[in-house]
Design an enzyme around this catalytic site. Structure first.
Site, short mmCIF file in Angstrom:
data_model
loop_
_atom_site.label_atom_id
_atom_site.label_comp_id
_atom_site.label_asym_id
_atom_site.label_seq_id
_atom_site.Cartn_x
_atom_site.Cartn_y
_atom_site.Cartn_z
N ASP A 28 57.68 11.71 31.23
CA ASP A 28 56.95 10.47 32.13
C ASP A 28 58.06 10.25 32.75
O ASP A 28 59.18 11.23 33.21
CB ASP A 28 56.60 9.41 31.14
CG ASP A 28 58.00 8.77 30.37
OD1 ASP A 28 59.08 9.25 30.56
OD2 ASP A 28 57.55 8.01 29.49
N LEU A 29 57.95 9.25 33.82
CA LEU A 29 58.85 8.93 34.79
C LEU A 29 60.42 8.83 34.47
O LEU A 29 61.46 8.89 35.17
CB LEU A 29 58.63 7.65 35.55
CG LEU A 29 57.21 8.09 36.69
CD1 LEU A 29 56.96 6.54 37.16
CD2 LEU A 29 57.77 8.87 37.71
#
Length: 149
Positions: A28-29
């Site tokens: 994810d980010l």
């Protein structure tokens, strides 16, 4: 000579070990593995475990016998995995009933447990009704359970 076959797991006693590498798409980010992707890793490991044990899920599906459906999952996250980590999903059958089985799974990075899970899979007809698993599958499960004792 190298093989172009996808990775396959192996049994060590009653435990099936399935290698996984973390790719960019898994993160994810924040740069850690997105929580739902652990379920994907575990699904691949369970499918591989059954295949390596001698259970042909595809033939059962194509023959109209049925398929497994996950009935229950309990997850506990302990630590994150990150891009390029080499992981191993360790799976072990803990129970087998006429129409269901329970598999305990751990996602490991070396000696560190990242995720611990218990998964109950129920064998269902093409219409979605529970049904008994093929007898030869239960025989395989009995052998796997006896290795764990």
């Amino acid at each position: 000579m190298t093989s172009d076959a996808p990775p396959s797991g192996r049994f060590e006693g009653s435990e099936h070990r399935f290698p996984v590498r973390v790719y960019f798409e898994d993160t994810d980010l924040s740069g850690v593995v997105y929580h739902a992707n652990y379920l994907r890793y575990m699904e691949r490991a369970r499918s591989d475990m059954l295949r390596v044990a001698g259970i042909d899920q595809r033939a059962a599906f194509e023959g109209g016998q049925g398929v497994y459906a996950v009935r229950d999952v309990a997850l506990r996250f302990a630590a994150p995995a990150r891009l390029d980590d080499d992981l191993v999903v360790v799976s072990r059958l803990t129970a087998a009933r006429p129409a269901a089985c329970v598999i305990q799974q751990r996602v490991m990075k070396g000696d560190a447990m990242l995720v611990d899970a218990s998964v109950e899979a129920v064998f269902v007809t093409p219409a979605g009704r529970p049904r008994r698993q093929p007898p030869q599958w239960l025989d395989i499960f009995t052998r796997l359970l006896s290795k764990g004792n």
